[in-house]
Design a protein around this motif. Structure first.
Motif, PDB file in Angstrom:
ATOM      1  N   GLU A   1      98.944  31.727  41.001  1.00 24.42           N
ATOM      2  CA  GLU A   1      97.750  32.248  40.348  1.00 24.42           C
ATOM      3  C   GLU A   1      98.199  33.303  39.349  1.00 24.42           C
ATOM      4  O   GLU A   1      99.009  34.166  39.678  1.00 24.42           O
ATOM      5  CB  GLU A   1      96.799  32.864  41.364  1.00 24.42           C
ATOM      6  CG  GLU A   1      95.559  33.445  40.699  1.00 24.42           C
ATOM      7  CD  GLU A   1      94.552  33.961  41.692  1.00 24.42           C
ATOM      8  OE1 GLU A   1      93.643  33.197  42.036  1.00 24.42           O
ATOM      9  OE2 GLU A   1      94.713  35.111  42.132  1.00 24.42           O
TER      10      GLU A   1
ATOM     11  N   LYS B   1     100.518  31.478  45.798  1.00 21.94           N
ATOM     12  CA  LYS B   1      99.445  31.327  46.786  1.00 21.94           C
ATOM     13  C   LYS B   1      99.778  30.154  47.700  1.00 21.94           C
ATOM     14  O   LYS B   1     100.337  29.159  47.252  1.00 21.94           O
ATOM     15  CB  LYS B   1      98.112  31.061  46.082  1.00 21.94           C
ATOM     16  CG  LYS B   1      97.599  32.244  45.279  1.00 21.94           C
ATOM     17  CD  LYS B   1      96.335  31.903  44.535  1.00 21.94           C
ATOM     18  CE  LYS B   1      95.224  31.501  45.484  1.00 21.94           C
ATOM     19  NZ  LYS B   1      93.959  31.248  44.788  1.00 21.94           N
ATOM     20  N   ASN B   2      99.430  30.269  48.963  1.00 17.95           N
ATOM     21  CA  ASN B   2      99.625  29.217  49.958  1.00 17.95           C
ATOM     22  C   ASN B   2     101.077  28.741  50.030  1.00 17.95           C
ATOM     23  O   ASN B   2     101.341  27.535  49.985  1.00 17.95           O
ATOM     24  CB  ASN B   2      98.689  28.031  49.685  1.00 17.95           C
ATOM     25  CG  ASN B   2      97.253  28.433  49.590  1.00 17.95           C
ATOM     26  OD1 ASN B   2      96.746  29.149  50.444  1.00 17.95           O
ATOM     27  ND2 ASN B   2      96.578  27.996  48.535  1.00 17.95           N
TER      28      ASN B   2
ATOM     29  N   ASN C   1      93.976  29.724  37.729  1.00 21.04           N
ATOM     30  CA  ASN C   1      94.279  29.272  39.084  1.00 21.04           C
ATOM     31  C   ASN C   1      93.725  27.862  39.273  1.00 21.04           C
ATOM     32  O   ASN C   1      93.494  27.157  38.292  1.00 21.04           O
ATOM     33  CB  ASN C   1      93.709  30.255  40.124  1.00 21.04           C
ATOM     34  CG  ASN C   1      92.213  30.467  40.002  1.00 21.04           C
ATOM     35  OD1 ASN C   1      91.497  29.645  39.438  1.00 21.04           O
ATOM     36  ND2 ASN C   1      91.728  31.578  40.535  1.00 21.04           N
TER      37      ASN C   1
END
Length: 110
Positions: free
Chosen positions: A76, A66-67, A98
């Motif tokens: 995550e 993520k990101n 997460n």
């Protein structure tokens, strides 16, 4: 950037290790279980793995980056594992791990 994802991933790895230890520690029927299915796929943006054993234990898990490329880069993890409890019931744990921590949902059936 890659170092950050490994640092962020480390606490989730500890959670996974703890869950696996609990699942392995569940008393079985006394016979040796065999792995009946296994898959593992690791990529730059995450991973997937799954296994099943002859004594009814199964697990599948997906980790997704993520990101990516930001200071909030993290993995995550979502998954499910099942096992037979000492009470004879089949337990299923669905979970997400997460930035909000480990979030399990447990269900049991006879």
């Amino acid at each position: 950037m890659v170092v950050q994802s490994h640092i962020t991933f480390f606490p989730q790895t500890l959670v996974f290790a703890a869950i696996l230890a609990v699942a392995v520690a569940v008393p079985q029927s006394g016979k040796d279980a065999q792995i009946t299915a296994y898959s593992n796929d690791v990529g730059l943006d995450g991973y997937n793995f799954a296994f099943q054993t002859s004594d009814g234990i199964s697990r599948n898990e997906q980790g997704t980056l993520k990101n990516p490329g930001t200071e909030n880069e993290a993995i995550e993890v979502r998954g499910t594992y099942t096992y037979k409890g000492v009470d004879g019931k089949d337990y299923t744990v669905n979970f997400v791990a997460n930035e909000n921590g480990y979030q399990p949902q447990v269900s049991a059936r006879k």
